[in-house]
Design a protein around this motif. Sequence first.
Motif, PDB file in Angstrom:
ATOM      1  N   LYS A  33       0.828  -1.209   0.000  1.00 18.17           N
ATOM      2  CA  LYS A  33       0.000   0.000   0.000  1.00 18.17           C
ATOM      3  C   LYS A  33       0.862   1.259   0.000  1.00 18.17           C
ATOM      4  O   LYS A  33       0.557   2.230  -0.706  1.00 18.17           O
ATOM      5  N   LEU A  34       1.940   1.247   0.784  1.00 23.43           N
ATOM      6  CA  LEU A  34       2.816   2.420   0.833  1.00 23.43           C
ATOM      7  C   LEU A  34       3.536   2.644  -0.491  1.00 23.43           C
ATOM      8  O   LEU A  34       3.657   3.783  -0.951  1.00 23.43           O
ATOM      9  N   VAL A  35       3.982   1.574  -1.106  1.00 27.44           N
ATOM     10  CA  VAL A  35       4.643   1.694  -2.406  1.00 27.44           C
ATOM     11  C   VAL A  35       3.651   2.234  -3.445  1.00 27.44           C
ATOM     12  O   VAL A  35       3.979   3.140  -4.215  1.00 27.44           O
ATOM     13  N   ALA A  36       2.433   1.688  -3.436  1.00 30.51           N
ATOM     14  CA  ALA A  36       1.418   2.161  -4.387  1.00 30.51           C
ATOM     15  C   ALA A  36       1.091   3.635  -4.160  1.00 30.51           C
ATOM     16  O   ALA A  36       0.974   4.411  -5.120  1.00 30.51           O
ATOM     17  N   LEU A  37       0.961   4.021  -2.896  1.00 31.20           N
ATOM     18  CA  LEU A  37       0.670   5.425  -2.581  1.00 31.20           C
ATOM     19  C   LEU A  37       1.800   6.330  -3.054  1.00 31.20           C
ATOM     20  O   LEU A  37       1.545   7.368  -3.685  1.00 31.20           O
ATOM     21  N   ASN A  38       3.028   5.939  -2.791  1.00 34.07           N
ATOM     22  CA  ASN A  38       4.166   6.770  -3.195  1.00 34.07           C
ATOM     23  C   ASN A  38       4.330   6.822  -4.711  1.00 34.07           C
ATOM     24  O   ASN A  38       4.661   7.875  -5.265  1.00 34.07           O
ATOM     25  N   LEU A  39       4.096   5.711  -5.388  1.00 33.70           N
ATOM     26  CA  LEU A  39       4.159   5.728  -6.857  1.00 33.70           C
ATOM     27  C   LEU A  39       3.071   6.623  -7.443  1.00 33.70           C
ATOM     28  O   LEU A  39       3.326   7.388  -8.381  1.00 33.70           O
ATOM     29  N   GLN A  40       1.883   6.512  -6.880  1.00 38.39           N
ATOM     30  CA  GLN A  40       0.773   7.346  -7.357  1.00 38.39           C
ATOM     31  C   GLN A  40       1.090   8.826  -7.130  1.00 38.39           C
ATOM     32  O   GLN A  40       0.873   9.659  -8.022  1.00 38.39           O
ATOM     33  N   ALA A  41       1.615   9.155  -5.948  1.00 36.86           N
ATOM     34  CA  ALA A  41       1.949  10.549  -5.644  1.00 36.86           C
ATOM     35  C   ALA A  41       3.060  11.062  -6.550  1.00 36.86           C
ATOM     36  O   ALA A  41       2.995  12.196  -7.054  1.00 36.86           O
ATOM     37  N   ALA A  42       4.066  10.238  -6.786  1.00 41.24           N
ATOM     38  CA  ALA A  42       5.178  10.661  -7.651  1.00 41.24           C
ATOM     39  C   ALA A  42       4.709  10.865  -9.086  1.00 41.24           C
ATOM     40  O   ALA A  42       5.068  11.856  -9.741  1.00 41.24           O
ATOM     41  N   LYS A  43       3.903   9.948  -9.594  1.00 41.22           N
ATOM     42  CA  LYS A  43       3.407  10.061 -10.964  1.00 41.22           C
ATOM     43  C   LYS A  43       2.549  11.312 -11.126  1.00 41.22           C
ATOM     44  O   LYS A  43       2.717  12.076 -12.096  1.00 41.22           O
ATOM     45  N   ALA A  44       1.639  11.546 -10.173  1.00 35.73           N
ATOM     46  CA  ALA A  44       0.779  12.736 -10.235  1.00 35.73           C
ATOM     47  C   ALA A  44       1.618  14.005 -10.160  1.00 35.73           C
ATOM     48  O   ALA A  44       1.366  14.977 -10.882  1.00 35.73           O
ATOM     49  N   SER A  45       2.627  13.987  -9.306  1.00 38.95           N
ATOM     50  CA  SER A  45       3.494  15.158  -9.155  1.00 38.95           C
ATOM     51  C   SER A  45       4.246  15.466 -10.449  1.00 38.95           C
ATOM     52  O   SER A  45       4.335  16.627 -10.863  1.00 38.95           O
ATOM     53  N   ILE A  46       4.759  14.445 -11.086  1.00 41.47           N
ATOM     54  CA  ILE A  46       5.495  14.655 -12.347  1.00 41.47           C
ATOM     55  C   ILE A  46       4.576  15.239 -13.419  1.00 41.47           C
ATOM     56  O   ILE A  46       4.939  16.208 -14.097  1.00 41.47           O
ATOM     57  N   LEU A  47       3.382  14.669 -13.572  1.00 41.42           N
ATOM     58  CA  LEU A  47       2.448  15.153 -14.593  1.00 41.42           C
ATOM     59  C   LEU A  47       1.999  16.586 -14.307  1.00 41.42           C
ATOM     60  O   LEU A  47       1.932  17.419 -15.214  1.00 41.42           O
ATOM     61  N   GLU A  48       1.720  16.879 -13.045  1.00 35.48           N
ATOM     62  CA  GLU A  48       1.272  18.230 -12.694  1.00 35.48           C
ATOM     63  C   GLU A  48       2.396  19.244 -12.856  1.00 35.48           C
ATOM     64  O   GLU A  48       2.168  20.365 -13.338  1.00 35.48           O
ATOM     65  N   ASN A  49       3.608  18.871 -12.455  1.00 35.27           N
ATOM     66  CA  ASN A  49       4.735  19.795 -12.603  1.00 35.27           C
ATOM     67  C   ASN A  49       5.042  20.076 -14.065  1.00 35.27           C
ATOM     68  O   ASN A  49       5.410  21.193 -14.430  1.00 35.27           O
ATOM     69  N   ALA A  82      -0.312  17.572  -0.057  1.00 37.33           N
ATOM     70  CA  ALA A  82       0.491  17.024   1.041  1.00 37.33           C
ATOM     71  C   ALA A  82      -0.411  16.589   2.197  1.00 37.33           C
ATOM     72  O   ALA A  82      -0.206  15.524   2.791  1.00 37.33           O
ATOM     73  N   GLN A  83      -1.423  17.391   2.491  1.00 36.66           N
ATOM     74  CA  GLN A  83      -2.362  17.020   3.553  1.00 36.66           C
ATOM     75  C   GLN A  83      -3.124  15.743   3.184  1.00 36.66           C
ATOM     76  O   GLN A  83      -3.314  14.866   4.026  1.00 36.66           O
ATOM     77  N   ALA A  84      -3.539  15.636   1.942  1.00 37.28           N
ATOM     78  CA  ALA A  84      -4.246  14.428   1.501  1.00 37.28           C
ATOM     79  C   ALA A  84      -3.332  13.208   1.575  1.00 37.28           C
ATOM     80  O   ALA A  84      -3.762  12.124   1.992  1.00 37.28           O
ATOM     81  N   TYR A  85      -2.070  13.399   1.196  1.00 34.54           N
ATOM     82  CA  TYR A  85      -1.102  12.298   1.268  1.00 34.54           C
ATOM     83  C   TYR A  85      -0.949  11.822   2.708  1.00 34.54           C
ATOM     84  O   TYR A  85      -1.010  10.627   2.988  1.00 34.54           O
ATOM     85  N   TRP A  86      -0.731  12.745   3.633  1.00 40.57           N
ATOM     86  CA  TRP A  86      -0.532  12.365   5.034  1.00 40.57           C
ATOM     87  C   TRP A  86      -1.801  11.786   5.640  1.00 40.57           C
ATOM     88  O   TRP A  86      -1.737  10.901   6.502  1.00 40.57           O
ATOM     89  N   GLN A  87      -2.938  12.261   5.210  1.00 36.08           N
ATOM     90  CA  GLN A  87      -4.193  11.692   5.693  1.00 36.08           C
ATOM     91  C   GLN A  87      -4.328  10.239   5.211  1.00 36.08           C
ATOM     92  O   GLN A  87      -4.713   9.357   5.973  1.00 36.08           O
TER      93      GLN A  87
END
Length: 176
Positions: A33-49, A82-87
């Motif tokens: 779950k943590l790996v999936a969450l971090n991959l999802q966050a990284a992918k979204a961050s790259i696309l948004e940036n 970031a708040q959504a990620y930590w939640q």
Amino acid sequence: MNTQVPEQIVAAQKVGGEVLYGFFNTAFEVYEKLVALNLQAAKASILENEAVVAEAAALSTKDPQSFFELQSRQSQATTKKAQAYWQHLNEIATETRSQLLASSEKLASEYVRETRVIIDNLAKNPQAGNEAITAFWSKGFGAMWDAANALHGQARAAAKEAVNVMDRAGKPVARA
């Protein structure tokens, strides 16, 4: 000789092994779950940036005011993400904590039950000539049983209090 005792010891060890592998499975699921969450966050961050950089490049040359407004919006969006990620991370931790607490309680209750069965069988069927030793063990285990029950109650209360403290500490972070 009482042949039930070795079988019961093996059964108790089997339960312990099953619970141990249950802990390993839970830990692996959390890791996934943590790996999936971090991959999802990284992918979204790259696309948004990538989109922001393209927009910023277009605005910086034409309208500096719009460029600074874009930076301000991005800062607010990043804070919300970031708040959504930590939640989400807190939800994973809470779910895992409850799974491990339930598994621990199951292990403790199974161990106590199996131990009690072994002691009762030893007391009911003492080996010839060992009645005094069996009575001594039975009384000693009875005292240990009472002490273990008291300790289990205290540990359970302490664990629940720790969970409550962690929940209270985590809620302001998730809401901020």
